[in-house]
Design a protein around this motif. Structure first.
Motif, PDB file in Angstrom:
ATOM      1  N   GLY A  54       6.980   2.787 -10.471  1.00 31.73           N
ATOM      2  CA  GLY A  54       6.781   4.001 -11.168  1.00 31.73           C
ATOM      3  C   GLY A  54       7.693   4.964 -11.121  1.00 31.73           C
ATOM      4  N   TYR A  55       8.638   4.676 -10.510  1.00 35.74           N
ATOM      5  CA  TYR A  55      10.264   5.562 -10.452  1.00 35.74           C
ATOM      6  C   TYR A  55      10.931   4.983 -11.513  1.00 35.74           C
ATOM      7  CZ  TYR A  55       8.778   7.515  -6.047  1.00 35.74           C
ATOM      8  OH  TYR A  55       8.113   8.058  -5.098  1.00 35.74           O
ATOM      9  N   THR A  56      11.681   5.584 -12.144  1.00 34.57           N
ATOM     10  CA  THR A  56      12.725   4.950 -13.041  1.00 34.57           C
ATOM     11  C   THR A  56      14.091   4.696 -12.457  1.00 34.57           C
ATOM     12  OG1 THR A  56      13.800   7.184 -13.534  1.00 34.57           O
ATOM     13  CG2 THR A  56      12.098   6.623 -15.080  1.00 34.57           C
ATOM     14  N   LEU A  57      14.774   3.838 -13.096  1.00 28.09           N
ATOM     15  CA  LEU A  57      16.157   3.372 -12.561  1.00 28.09           C
ATOM     16  C   LEU A  57      17.157   4.601 -12.203  1.00 28.09           C
ATOM     17  CD1 LEU A  57      18.068   1.011 -12.112  1.00 28.09           C
ATOM     18  CD2 LEU A  57      18.900   1.520 -14.442  1.00 28.09           C
ATOM     19  N   MET A  68       8.680   1.004  -4.087  1.00 29.01           N
ATOM     20  CA  MET A  68       9.966   2.048  -3.947  1.00 29.01           C
ATOM     21  C   MET A  68       9.798   3.496  -3.297  1.00 29.01           C
ATOM     22  SD  MET A  68      11.787  -0.479  -4.689  1.00 29.01           S
ATOM     23  CE  MET A  68      14.010   0.262  -5.051  1.00 29.01           C
ATOM     24  N   GLU A  69       8.646   3.428  -2.776  1.00 29.17           N
ATOM     25  CA  GLU A  69       8.467   4.637  -1.733  1.00 29.17           C
ATOM     26  C   GLU A  69       9.379   4.406  -0.531  1.00 29.17           C
ATOM     27  OE1 GLU A  69       6.795   7.357  -2.263  1.00 29.17           O
ATOM     28  OE2 GLU A  69       5.291   6.824  -3.816  1.00 29.17           O
ATOM     29  N   PRO A  70       9.930   5.392  -0.233  1.00 31.25           N
ATOM     30  CA  PRO A  70      11.008   5.191   0.915  1.00 31.25           C
ATOM     31  C   PRO A  70      10.501   4.563   1.956  1.00 31.25           C
ATOM     32  CG  PRO A  70      11.410   7.450  -0.022  1.00 31.25           C
ATOM     33  CD  PRO A  70       9.989   6.797  -0.632  1.00 31.25           C
ATOM     34  N   ARG A  81      12.433  11.850  -4.812  1.00 31.94           N
ATOM     35  CA  ARG A  81      12.035  11.691  -3.451  1.00 31.94           C
ATOM     36  C   ARG A  81      12.296  10.238  -3.354  1.00 31.94           C
ATOM     37  NH1 ARG A  81       7.448  12.230  -6.456  1.00 31.94           N
ATOM     38  NH2 ARG A  81       5.893  10.644  -6.183  1.00 31.94           N
ATOM     39  N   CYS A  82      12.360   9.176  -4.184  1.00 25.52           N
ATOM     40  CA  CYS A  82      12.414   8.004  -3.804  1.00 25.52           C
ATOM     41  C   CYS A  82      13.802   7.290  -3.051  1.00 25.52           C
ATOM     42  CB  CYS A  82      12.320   7.074  -4.994  1.00 25.52           C
ATOM     43  SG  CYS A  82      13.524   6.964  -6.390  1.00 25.52           S
ATOM     44  N   ARG A  83      14.731   8.126  -3.346  1.00 28.61           N
ATOM     45  CA  ARG A  83      16.190   7.849  -2.814  1.00 28.61           C
ATOM     46  C   ARG A  83      16.281   7.788  -1.310  1.00 28.61           C
ATOM     47  NH1 ARG A  83      20.388   5.223  -4.782  1.00 28.61           N
ATOM     48  NH2 ARG A  83      21.899   6.406  -3.721  1.00 28.61           N
ATOM     49  N   CYS A  84      16.611   6.741  -0.545  1.00 27.61           N
ATOM     50  CA  CYS A  84      16.972   6.685   0.743  1.00 27.61           C
ATOM     51  C   CYS A  84      18.028   5.630   1.212  1.00 27.61           C
ATOM     52  CB  CYS A  84      15.632   6.405   1.439  1.00 27.61           C
ATOM     53  SG  CYS A  84      15.142   4.481   1.357  1.00 27.61           S
ATOM     54  N   SER A  93       0.834  -1.311   0.060  1.00 28.04           N
ATOM     55  CA  SER A  93       0.096   0.090  -0.207  1.00 28.04           C
ATOM     56  C   SER A  93       0.697   1.110  -0.142  1.00 28.04           C
ATOM     57  CB  SER A  93      -0.752   0.098   1.141  1.00 28.04           C
ATOM     58  OG  SER A  93      -1.646  -1.066   1.058  1.00 28.04           O
ATOM     59  N   GLY A  94       0.323   2.266  -0.697  1.00 26.62           N
ATOM     60  CA  GLY A  94       1.034   3.372  -0.748  1.00 26.62           C
ATOM     61  C   GLY A  94       1.649   3.876  -1.996  1.00 26.62           C
ATOM     62  N   CYS A  95       1.140   4.997  -2.589  1.00 24.12           N
ATOM     63  CA  CYS A  95       1.817   5.425  -3.760  1.00 24.12           C
ATOM     64  C   CYS A  95       1.602   6.765  -4.058  1.00 24.12           C
ATOM     65  CB  CYS A  95       1.183   4.724  -4.706  1.00 24.12           C
ATOM     66  SG  CYS A  95       2.020   5.064  -6.472  1.00 24.12           S
ATOM     67  N   THR A  96       2.309   7.738  -4.271  1.00 24.10           N
ATOM     68  CA  THR A  96       2.504   9.191  -4.451  1.00 24.10           C
ATOM     69  C   THR A  96       2.466   9.724  -5.974  1.00 24.10           C
ATOM     70  OG1 THR A  96       4.951   9.355  -4.369  1.00 24.10           O
ATOM     71  CG2 THR A  96       3.590   9.594  -2.398  1.00 24.10           C
ATOM     72  N   HIS A  97       2.626   8.488  -6.935  1.00 21.84           N
ATOM     73  CA  HIS A  97       2.549   8.673  -8.339  1.00 21.84           C
ATOM     74  C   HIS A  97       1.176   9.083  -8.909  1.00 21.84           C
ATOM     75  CE1 HIS A  97       6.732   7.104  -8.994  1.00 21.84           C
ATOM     76  NE2 HIS A  97       6.419   6.346  -8.467  1.00 21.84           N
ATOM     77  N   ARG A  98       0.127   8.329  -8.448  1.00 22.70           N
ATOM     78  CA  ARG A  98      -0.996   8.740  -8.958  1.00 22.70           C
ATOM     79  C   ARG A  98      -1.478   8.634 -10.481  1.00 22.70           C
ATOM     80  NH1 ARG A  98      -2.765   8.445  -3.984  1.00 22.70           N
ATOM     81  NH2 ARG A  98      -2.619  10.050  -2.377  1.00 22.70           N
ATOM     82  N   CYS A  99      -0.895   7.657 -11.079  1.00 21.82           N
ATOM     83  CA  CYS A  99      -0.955   7.680 -12.542  1.00 21.82           C
ATOM     84  C   CYS A  99      -2.266   7.588 -13.009  1.00 21.82           C
ATOM     85  CB  CYS A  99      -0.197   6.404 -13.026  1.00 21.82           C
ATOM     86  SG  CYS A  99       1.554   6.301 -12.582  1.00 21.82           S
ATOM     87  N   PRO A 100      -2.746   8.306 -13.997  1.00 17.07           N
ATOM     88  CA  PRO A 100      -4.114   8.327 -14.668  1.00 17.07           C
ATOM     89  C   PRO A 100      -4.267   6.703 -15.170  1.00 17.07           C
ATOM     90  CG  PRO A 100      -3.017  10.726 -15.066  1.00 17.07           C
ATOM     91  CD  PRO A 100      -2.140   9.572 -14.315  1.00 17.07           C
ATOM     92  N   GLY A 101      -5.174   6.258 -15.026  1.00 18.33           N
ATOM     93  CA  GLY A 101      -5.647   4.887 -15.413  1.00 18.33           C
ATOM     94  C   GLY A 101      -4.794   3.589 -14.704  1.00 18.33           C
ATOM     95  N   CYS A 102      -4.350   3.896 -13.483  1.00 21.26           N
ATOM     96  CA  CYS A 102      -3.956   3.110 -12.669  1.00 21.26           C
ATOM     97  C   CYS A 102      -4.820   2.041 -12.517  1.00 21.26           C
ATOM     98  CB  CYS A 102      -3.354   3.772 -11.291  1.00 21.26           C
ATOM     99  SG  CYS A 102      -2.833   2.353 -10.184  1.00 21.26           S
ATOM    100  N   PHE A 103      -4.377   0.687 -12.571  1.00 21.99           N
ATOM    101  CA  PHE A 103      -5.200  -0.645 -12.436  1.00 21.99           C
ATOM    102  C   PHE A 103      -5.476  -0.719 -10.701  1.00 21.99           C
ATOM    103  CE2 PHE A 103      -1.090  -2.685 -11.385  1.00 21.99           C
ATOM    104  CZ  PHE A 103      -1.701  -3.656 -10.629  1.00 21.99           C
ATOM    105  N   ASN A 104      -4.647  -0.168  -9.986  1.00 23.68           N
ATOM    106  CA  ASN A 104      -4.743  -0.509  -8.402  1.00 23.68           C
ATOM    107  C   ASN A 104      -4.954   0.757  -7.816  1.00 23.68           C
ATOM    108  OD1 ASN A 104      -4.978  -2.114  -6.233  1.00 23.68           O
ATOM    109  ND2 ASN A 104      -2.762  -2.445  -6.279  1.00 23.68           N
TER     110      ASN A 104
END
Length: 184
Positions: free
Chosen positions: A104-107, A75-77, A117-120, A24-35
């Motif tokens: 949803g983060y890139t390499l 990959m949210e911290p 913000r994903c790096r920790c 659970s938890g995502c800050t991307h909020r991609c339009p059309g996300c299946f979840n």
């Protein structure tokens, strides 16, 4: 950390039969996300020791190819910090099985080449434990149902051991499935 769902015997999120953990938890909020329901960090149930042990037990049979991490956003911290010891233990128990992660983060964001913000403090170790990273946000305009193991054409399937060794993205190569049946 909470989790939204666990799919045992999943054949959609990586090769072979897998166990898939949807955090659970995502800050991307991609339009059309299946979840979308898993965007909320408080959604679902706590990821307890008992739940981890159930997943470990479910992955024991030889026909289970591995573990897949999805979301929400693994990959949210906050999620990385909880997933690192879990994935460490999984790899210790099942070194022959693979770990896939959808992010949803890139390499480039995850490795710090592009600020994000994903790096920790645990990101690099977690990336080293992954066999395949499916990276990049879901982009509705690039949605393609014919793509294997990804939802939109911008997403990459990266062979993480080779990527980290090369210092640049190396695509994962799908092993061909050969049939022993011949048609005469």
């Amino acid at each position: 950390m909470n989790y939204a769902n666990i799919k045992y015997y999943d054949i959609s999120n990586g090769p072979g039969v897998r166990t898939s953990l949807f955090v659970s938890g995502c800050t991307h909020r991609c339009p059309g996300c299946f979840n979308e329901v898993a965007w909320d960090f408080g959604y679902g149930a706590p990821f307890t020791k008992e739940v981890r042990n159930q997943i470990f037990a479910a992955c024991q049979p030889d026909y289970i190819a591995g573990l897949t991490l999805l979301g929400g956003e693994p990959m949210e911290p906050a999620n990385q910090r909880e997933l690192l010891p879990f994935v460490r233990n999984f790899k210790a128990l099942y070194p022959q099985k693979t770990v896939w992660c959808y992010s949803g983060y890139t390499l480039e964001e995850l490795t710090g080449q592009t600020p994000s913000r994903c790096r920790c403090e645990v990101t690099d170790e977690l990336l080293r434990l992954l066999d395949v990273l499916v990276d990049g946000p879901f982009v509705q305009a690039e949605y393609d149902i014919s793509l294997r193991f990804r939802g939109s054409a911008n997403q990459r399937l990266l062979d993480m051991p080779r990527t980290l060794a090369a210092g640049q993205p190396v695509p994962w190569v799908d092993e061909p499935v050969f049939s022993t049946h011949t048609m005469d």
